[in-house]
Design an enzyme around this catalytic site. Structure first.
Site, PDB file in Angstrom:
ATOM      1  N   ASN A  23       0.801  -1.221   0.000  1.00  0.00           N
ATOM      2  CA  ASN A  23       0.000   0.000   0.000  1.00  0.00           C
ATOM      3  C   ASN A  23       0.837   1.276   0.000  1.00  0.00           C
ATOM      4  OD1 ASN A  23      -2.244  -1.547  -0.159  1.00  0.00           O
ATOM      5  ND2 ASN A  23      -2.874  -1.293   1.982  1.00  0.00           N
ATOM      6  N   ARG A 121     -16.851   1.742  -1.257  1.00  0.00           N
ATOM      7  CA  ARG A 121     -15.573   2.481  -1.214  1.00  0.00           C
ATOM      8  C   ARG A 121     -15.682   3.672  -2.159  1.00  0.00           C
ATOM      9  NH1 ARG A 121     -10.668  -1.631  -1.213  1.00  0.00           N
ATOM     10  NH2 ARG A 121      -9.578   0.212  -0.509  1.00  0.00           N
TER      11      ARG A 121
END
Ligand code: EPU
Length: 432
Positions: A23, A121
């Site tokens: 990430n 999301r």
């Protein structure tokens, strides 16, 4: 499709090394588009999501070269602003291309990312942030279109109903570093992956103050230069293996642990009664679940307990005697692992956004289905700790985020095979 067959009962024993953080690597690879000069990015985990990002960078016109398994060189002399649906739909994180395209080209056309199994999301905050920088943003034919010809520094509050946003912050930072004027980002996400991105940008000549905090001050510069940057190690991978060791009753030394980034997990361990031997960037854990106390956990933005370790914490608590409550505040429906853990004998009830877990004596191996990256990690550590054989299907989810997990576990003598689903016995194929 590939599956894991795991024969439980062998604790995690030995030494394991943590890879670079996926990430952090994804937005950092995207940030290489902010300069026409070459950037070399090291300690990049060798994962399918990373290879997909490399493909996206190439599609946008960058020259992408893999120097070795964990090192990429990107040179983006010329770029087009269009990130197509075929690639973006495969990975939600592709939305982090928006910021670099806006910064460099003053224009972006990125396909709207698709749905996600861990819950809604949205990208409203990304859009709000860019609009605050005086960009025109529209959604047409499934694309987010940004016209940034009038872009200017401004005050941006990066918050919404659910708090801060990690990738939204990354996008606004990447747009602002090449934007005239001063941009203040308040309520910025303070996740270590954002700090890594900011440090990389500073090494390219960006002017960013407040790195690591919730208020970033960015003074736009005219251009950025190439860099040579090494990605931080993966706090979620480290946490997963530590919890796997605690759950299986192992004696594991985890190397390359970013200790400062996993304080919330270490705090839960302390409350649970886990003794840890802390070293320089490494932790030795030697315990067994029967000695632990149940602990309650609430997921929160950094430095709180990460949502990306919630599923693994649920797994661990299934074997700890007593009652524990795990509350999910980032993705309230992120409990896809629960029905699969129940298949293995776990006693878990979902109440709103909480999992109420009553520790059981043991889990029993079962055929289970991975639904997303972290849910699969929870199933892997459960399978290692269970009695008997488990078959974990759809392991492509786990291979998006855990570098060489199969080999790393096999090197610890875990009985794990990576097989084709056609190798599954007919008797269990229809069960999941
Ligand atoms: N949110 C909004 N509007 C937005 C953006 C987010 O309401 O415009 C909400 C989300 O719905 C969520 C919360 O804000 O409730 C936090 O979302 P965030 O934007 O921070 O998540 P993200 O940037 O899309 C990254 C990680 C996730 C991790 C989250 C939270 C990457 C590529 N992904 O996602 O990682 O769970 O931050 O820490 O960095 C994973 O690795 O398995 C994973 C899902």
């Amino acid at each position: 499709m590939k599956v894991f067959r795991i024969e439980g009962g062998t604790p995690l024993q030995g030494t394991i090394e943590v890879s670079g953080a996926k990430n952090a690597a994804l937005p950092i690879l995207a940030a290489t588009l902010l300069t026409p000069e070459p950037c070399v990015i090291r300690n990049v985990p060798n994962l399918s999501d990373i290879r997909l990002m490399a493909e996206l960078l190439e599609t946008l016109g960058a020259n992408v070269e893999r120097l070795d398994a964990n090192t990429w060189k990107v040179e983006a002399k010329k770029l087009t602003p269009v990130a197509p649906y075929e690639l973006v739909k495969q990975m939600r994180a592709s939305i982090c291309l928006l910021g670099p395209l806006v910064g460099r080209l003053r224009k972006a056309q990125v396909s709207f990312p698709g749905g996600c199994v861990i819950g809604p999301r949205p990208i409203d905050l990304h859009i709000k942030g860019l609009r605050k920088l005086n960009c025109e943003v529209s959604i047409e034919a499934g694309f987010v279109n940004v016209d940034a010809s009038e872009i200017e520094g401004s005050d941006v509050f990066m918050g919404g109903r659910m708090g801060s946003t990690v990738t939204g912050t990354a996008n606004v930072v990447m747009a602002a570093v090449l934007t005239p004027g001063i941009t203040h980002i308040e309520n910025a996400a303070a996740e270590p992956e954002i700090s890594d991105l900011c440090n990389m940008l500073v090494s390219m000549g960006a002017k960013i103050e407040g790195i690591g905090g919730h208020h970033l001050i960015i003074e736009g510069v005219k251009k950025l230069h190439g860099t040579n940057h090494s990605i931080i190690s993966d706090r979620i991978e480290a946490g997963t293996y530590l919890m796997g060791a605690a759950m299986s009753g192992g004696d594991l030394t985890v190397k390359n642990v970013p200790c400062a980034y996993i304080r919330a997990l270490l705090d839960r361990f302390e409350d649970s009664g886990i003794d840890l031997e802390m070293g320089q960037n490494q932790i030795r854990i030697n315990t067994e679940p029967k000695k632990l106390r149940p602990v309650d956990t609430i997921t929160l933005p950094f430095p709180g307990f990460p949502t990306d370790l919630q599923a693994q914490m649920c797994s661990l608590m299934t074997l700890v005697d007593g009652l524990s409550i795990i509350t999910e505040r980032i993705y309230p429906n992120r409990f896809m692992h629960v029905p699969e853990l129940q298949r293995m004998g776990a006693d878990i009830a979902i109440e709103g956004n909480s999992a109420i877990i009553k520790g059981v004596e043991s889990l029993s191996g079962a055929p289970v289905m991975a639904s997303d990256l972290r849910a699969s990690a929870a199933l892997v550590i459960a399978a290692i700790s269970a009695k008997g054989e488990s078959w974990i299907q759809r392991i492509y989810h786990i291979e998006r985020g855990y570098e060489r997990i199969h080999q790393k576990l096999a090197e610890l003598n875990i009985k794990i095979d990576r097989l084709d689903d056609s190798d599954m016995p007919a008797s269990i194929k229809g069960l999941v």
